[in-house]
Design an enzyme around this catalytic site. Sequence first.
Site, PDB file in Angstrom:
ATOM      1  N   TYR A  60       0.730  -1.216  -0.147  1.00  0.00           N
ATOM      2  CA  TYR A  60       0.033  -0.046   0.076  1.00  0.00           C
ATOM      3  C   TYR A  60       0.894   1.333  -0.090  1.00  0.00           C
ATOM      4  O   TYR A  60       0.404   2.340  -0.242  1.00  0.00           O
ATOM      5  CB  TYR A  60      -0.930  -0.074   1.179  1.00  0.00           C
ATOM      6  CG  TYR A  60      -2.028  -0.853   0.982  1.00  0.00           C
ATOM      7  CD1 TYR A  60      -1.686  -2.448   1.222  1.00  0.00           C
ATOM      8  CD2 TYR A  60      -3.352  -0.776   0.627  1.00  0.00           C
ATOM      9  CE1 TYR A  60      -2.652  -3.447   1.077  1.00  0.00           C
ATOM     10  CE2 TYR A  60      -4.304  -1.738   0.483  1.00  0.00           C
ATOM     11  CZ  TYR A  60      -3.795  -2.979   0.562  1.00  0.00           C
ATOM     12  OH  TYR A  60      -4.728  -3.855   0.568  1.00  0.00           O
ATOM     13  N   ASP A  70      -6.010  -6.731   4.936  1.00  0.00           N
ATOM     14  CA  ASP A  70      -7.012  -6.301   4.266  1.00  0.00           C
ATOM     15  C   ASP A  70      -7.824  -7.479   3.671  1.00  0.00           C
ATOM     16  O   ASP A  70      -9.105  -7.387   3.833  1.00  0.00           O
ATOM     17  CB  ASP A  70      -6.497  -5.721   2.931  1.00  0.00           C
ATOM     18  CG  ASP A  70      -7.437  -5.031   2.089  1.00  0.00           C
ATOM     19  OD1 ASP A  70      -8.706  -4.731   2.592  1.00  0.00           O
ATOM     20  OD2 ASP A  70      -7.159  -4.234   0.935  1.00  0.00           O
TER      21      ASP A  70
END
Length: 335
Positions: A124, A228
């Site tokens: 990310y 996630d």
Amino acid sequence: MSYTITLIPGDGIGPEVTEAARRVLDASGVKIEWEVVEAGEKVMQEYGTPLPDHVLESVKRNKVALKGPITTPVGTGFRSVNVALRQALNLYANVRPVKSYEGVPSRYTNVDLIIVRENTEDLYAGIEYMAGDDAAVGVKIITRKASERIVRYAFELARREKRRKVTAVHKANIQKLTDGLFLECARKVAQDYPDIEFEDMIVDAMSMKLVQSPENYDVLVMPNMYGDILSDLAAGLVGGLGIAPGANIGEDGAVFEPIHGSAPKRAGQNLANPTATILSGVMMLRYLGELEAADRVEKAVAKVIKEGKEVTYDLGGSTGTKEFADAVIREMEKI
Ligand code: NAD
């Protein structure tokens, strides 16, 4: 005591679920002045960015925010506002409790675990580039500082909430340097917490074990990407995204938001389940130290869901977003 809190309604179903949560939190008796600021698709044209500076400033000033989901275009377009907000405010810990509530249609009845996801790095970090026309490269960053910090956060949370075990999730057998470093940090930090059991598990095995026997797990800590994916998996174990809350916590502030996205197909129809946002609000009240009010809201939500007469479509009912909030408020008045 009264609080000023930033409210970011968000896109899609965001305005409906945050409004429902706001009404419930106001009814809890805690005095909150809401500073409403808009981010996401609807401000793109006006500000040329989905995350205008004044939104960031509002969160930095108030240090606490409740946020609805924001649409992120796939493949092209602006980068995720959510990721940008987490990075800009250094909200390094993403905390996602996953709990069975009686009355929610699901395959398991006995799940009670917390996923702690590192929130600032890994894939990310957003570093991707084309290597020629036919290859794309993404950079995975794992640092000692962020890994130790997130694992320590998980152990402290375990201690605070009287949890028995922390499981570090990784893929160090393949990603020997990146996940290897994460695992090394986890093992080192675990030595400071002899009162809490520690184990590590490879992410693929973890996925299977969560589906087979979720009751064996307690606090799970992992790098960003696995967090996630596994937090959606875990939400699925207890009845779906409509009831799964989340918090992004840093040293200087916290942003509370449901795990789910903006569900554009359901937007504007008073259909969405506001439970995940209300329970994110419960996490916010606990963060503020408003424990009694938090318990009252959570109990009222649990009661309405258990009775099953006034629940939204995803829980097998036909009640609207607003009416669900009304039912929770009525229930709170009885507690
Ligand atoms: P989603 O969570 O919006 O929807 C997945 C499914 O769950 C859909 O069927 C939807 O109708 C249902 N659902 C979600 N929330 C619900 C609720 N509260 N009540 C009832 N049903 C609900 O996931 P998606 O479709 O993959 O993503 C839509 C958009 O949201 C994308 O642009 C994505 O990037 C964004 N997103 C934002 C966040 C965030 O702001 N934190 C998180 C995830 C996804």
